[in-house]
Design a protein around this motif. Structure first.
Motif, PDB file in Angstrom:
ATOM      1  N   LYS A 230      -9.947   1.432   3.495  1.00  0.00           N
ATOM      2  CA  LYS A 230      -8.459   2.058   2.902  1.00  0.00           C
ATOM      3  C   LYS A 230      -8.051   3.290   3.943  1.00  0.00           C
ATOM      4  O   LYS A 230      -6.690   3.307   3.900  1.00  0.00           O
TER       5      LYS A 230
ATOM      6  N   ALA B 197       0.557  -1.188   0.125  1.00  0.00           N
ATOM      7  CA  ALA B 197       0.028   0.102   0.056  1.00  0.00           C
ATOM      8  C   ALA B 197       0.881   1.283   0.040  1.00  0.00           C
ATOM      9  O   ALA B 197       0.742   2.197  -0.665  1.00  0.00           O
TER      10      ALA B 197
ATOM     11  N   LEU C 285      -5.715   1.464   6.362  1.00  0.00           N
ATOM     12  CA  LEU C 285      -4.304   1.074   5.648  1.00  0.00           C
ATOM     13  C   LEU C 285      -3.489   2.180   5.508  1.00  0.00           C
ATOM     14  O   LEU C 285      -2.179   2.091   5.482  1.00  0.00           O
TER      15      LEU C 285
ATOM     16  N   ILE D 286      -4.586  -2.731  -4.152  1.00  0.00           N
ATOM     17  CA  ILE D 286      -4.058  -3.215  -3.149  1.00  0.00           C
ATOM     18  C   ILE D 286      -3.944  -4.605  -2.887  1.00  0.00           C
ATOM     19  O   ILE D 286      -3.026  -5.484  -2.973  1.00  0.00           O
TER      20      ILE D 286
END
Length: 235
Positions: free
Chosen positions: A56, A21, A59, A38
């Motif tokens: 997201k 990521a 992350l 990802i």
């Protein structure tokens, strides 16, 4: 397979996901990266990816946290090399500038994190922070004022708090050793320095261009601001 080994493999996979990521966020930016991107790059299904990260944002925060930890380490190390309060203040600024030079990608996503794109106000207990300041408790005893559903986000904000405390204590040291004017408002000056330092390395392009036209690059601007701040500290 033992539980300990399973947990180790899970941690390794988690770090692999964060690294993947990180590379995508660095190259494409937050908005142009999806969980599908990802998952595909790391070689797993999106459903499996969600077993490691809720979304997201979570992350992205994990990647930002990596950079924030590096930043804090550099600042602590630099401040620890000098004794006088005034020198500690400028050591903080120098460390931040060096972080920007050595880790521009981390700085970019860190700036995006604090840009307003994410609702960070929800994780700061303003009432507790106000109470700490008004009651004049020792700054080194700041309580944990952060409440967040995401642990990475909370840790980033804790690091920001820790860095502010370093600045506050540096100013206090300067007042005690005489290198900083005792009439300085400690909290206000610490926030001013932190804000100026962060914003000077995250200027809008029109302001950057205005400085460049006058032959002023980022390093010269940074040093000029140091001179301005230095004059504010003297009695």
């Amino acid at each position: 397979m033992s539980l300990e080994r399973k947990e180790m493999k899970r941690k390794q996979k988690r770090e692999e996901i964060i690294s993947t990521a990180e590379r995508l966020f660095f190259s494409k930016g937050y908005d142009d990266v999806s969980m599908n991107d990802i998952a595909k790059d790391v070689g797993m299904s999106k459903a499996t990816l969600y077993l490691y990260f809720d979304n997201k944002d979570s992350l992205f925060f994990a990647v930002v946290l990596r950079g924030a930890e590096i930043m804090k380490s550099l600042i602590e190390k630099e401040i620890g090399t000098v004794e006088k309060g005034i020198d500690k203040i400028f050591a903080y600024r120098n460390a931040y500038f060096n972080f920007a030079l050595r880790y521009p990608d981390y700085l970019h996503i860190y700036n995006y994190f604090i840009s307003g794109r994410f609702n960070l106000t929800r994780i700061v207990d303003n009432l507790v922070m106000k109470d700490v300041i008004e009651r004049g408790r020792k700054f080194a005893m700041f309580p944990a004022t952060m409440a967040s559903s995401d642990e990475n986000e909370r840790q980033i904000m804790e690091i920001r708090k820790d860095i502010l405390i370093l600045l506050i204590n540096s100013i206090k040291t300067g007042i005690e050793d005489g290198s900083v004017d005792k009439k300085i408002q400690i909290i206000e000056m610490a926030i001013l320095i932190k804000s100026m330092t962060e914003s000077s390395l995250n200027m809008p392009p029109d302001l950057v261009k205005t400085l460049e036209i006058r032959g002023i690059n980022s390093k010269k601007y940074f040093l000029d601001i140091n001179n301005l701040l230095n004059s504010l500290f003297k009695s």
